[in-house]
Design a protein around this motif. Structure first.
Motif, PDB file in Angstrom:
ATOM      1  N   ILE A  95      38.533  36.240  33.055  1.00  0.00           N
ATOM      2  CA  ILE A  95      39.674  37.162  33.088  1.00  0.00           C
ATOM      3  C   ILE A  95      39.289  38.471  33.775  1.00  0.00           C
ATOM      4  O   ILE A  95      40.038  38.998  34.606  1.00  0.00           O
ATOM      5  N   LEU A  96      38.123  38.998  33.447  1.00  0.00           N
ATOM      6  CA  LEU A  96      37.681  40.234  34.083  1.00  0.00           C
ATOM      7  C   LEU A  96      37.446  40.059  35.578  1.00  0.00           C
ATOM      8  O   LEU A  96      37.757  40.945  36.376  1.00  0.00           O
ATOM      9  N   GLN A  97      36.910  38.912  35.964  1.00  0.00           N
ATOM     10  CA  GLN A  97      36.682  38.651  37.382  1.00  0.00           C
ATOM     11  C   GLN A  97      38.010  38.597  38.136  1.00  0.00           C
ATOM     12  O   GLN A  97      38.137  39.164  39.223  1.00  0.00           O
ATOM     13  N   LYS A  98      39.013  37.933  37.556  1.00  0.00           N
ATOM     14  CA  LYS A  98      40.332  37.883  38.191  1.00  0.00           C
ATOM     15  C   LYS A  98      40.936  39.283  38.299  1.00  0.00           C
ATOM     16  O   LYS A  98      41.543  39.626  39.314  1.00  0.00           O
ATOM     17  N   ALA A  99      40.769  40.087  37.255  1.00  0.00           N
ATOM     18  CA  ALA A  99      41.303  41.451  37.278  1.00  0.00           C
ATOM     19  C   ALA A  99      40.604  42.282  38.356  1.00  0.00           C
ATOM     20  O   ALA A  99      41.255  43.052  39.071  1.00  0.00           O
ATOM     21  N   ASN A 100      39.293  42.124  38.479  1.00  0.00           N
ATOM     22  CA  ASN A 100      38.556  42.854  39.515  1.00  0.00           C
ATOM     23  C   ASN A 100      38.984  42.424  40.908  1.00  0.00           C
ATOM     24  O   ASN A 100      39.116  43.252  41.816  1.00  0.00           O
ATOM     25  N   GLU A 101      39.204  41.116  41.109  1.00  0.00           N
ATOM     26  CA  GLU A 101      39.658  40.628  42.405  1.00  0.00           C
ATOM     27  C   GLU A 101      41.043  41.158  42.731  1.00  0.00           C
ATOM     28  O   GLU A 101      41.320  41.549  43.872  1.00  0.00           O
ATOM     29  N   ALA A 102      41.930  41.196  41.742  1.00  0.00           N
ATOM     30  CA  ALA A 102      43.281  41.720  41.965  1.00  0.00           C
ATOM     31  C   ALA A 102      43.226  43.209  42.299  1.00  0.00           C
ATOM     32  O   ALA A 102      43.941  43.676  43.193  1.00  0.00           O
ATOM     33  N   GLN A 103      42.358  43.940  41.613  1.00  0.00           N
ATOM     34  CA  GLN A 103      42.226  45.366  41.888  1.00  0.00           C
ATOM     35  C   GLN A 103      41.670  45.600  43.291  1.00  0.00           C
ATOM     36  O   GLN A 103      42.132  46.486  44.011  1.00  0.00           O
ATOM     37  N   ALA A 104      40.687  44.794  43.697  1.00  0.00           N
ATOM     38  CA  ALA A 104      40.123  44.927  45.040  1.00  0.00           C
ATOM     39  C   ALA A 104      41.177  44.611  46.098  1.00  0.00           C
ATOM     40  O   ALA A 104      41.266  45.300  47.126  1.00  0.00           O
ATOM     41  N   ALA A 105      41.988  43.583  45.860  1.00  0.00           N
ATOM     42  CA  ALA A 105      43.050  43.243  46.798  1.00  0.00           C
ATOM     43  C   ALA A 105      44.083  44.366  46.881  1.00  0.00           C
ATOM     44  O   ALA A 105      44.572  44.702  47.968  1.00  0.00           O
TER      45      ALA A 105
END
Length: 102
Positions: free
Chosen positions: A77-87
């Motif tokens: 979940i944290l990895q997905k959130a970090n990827e969304a934030q980077a995008a």
């Protein structure tokens, strides 16, 4: 400059020693949390034996398994959130670049 007068090159990526130390600290912290939590839940303080009983061992196995499974889910979940934030940051930078070009 180093001792011989040559320019020292800095590594392009993160420092591998720092990364290894950080990873080791994280695993040590995880182990300590699992040990404390599962021992508190599963180990009986009534007996004087140095070994765990069969029920305590199976409880500990289940506890550790659930703890690691939960950690894995949180990590995803944290990895997905970090990827969304980077995008989102990339989109914002693209928009700012696009507006600056006009």
């Amino acid at each position: 400059m180093n001792f011989f007068g040559q320019k020292e090159e800095q590594p392009a990526g993160p420092d591998p020693v720092f990364a290894a130390k950080t990873e080791m600290e994280m695993y040590t912290d995880l182990f300590n949390k699992i040990s404390a939590s599962c021992f508190q839940k599963c180990a009986s303080r009534k007996h004087k034996d140095s070994d765990l009983a069969l029920g305590e061992m199976s409880c500990t196995d289940r506890c550790v398994s659930k703890y690691l499974e939960a950690q894995e889910k949180v990590g995803v979940i944290l990895q997905k959130a970090n990827e969304a934030q980077a995008a989102q940051q990339q989109n914002l930078a693209d928009m700012q670049t696009g507006m600056g070009m006009r």
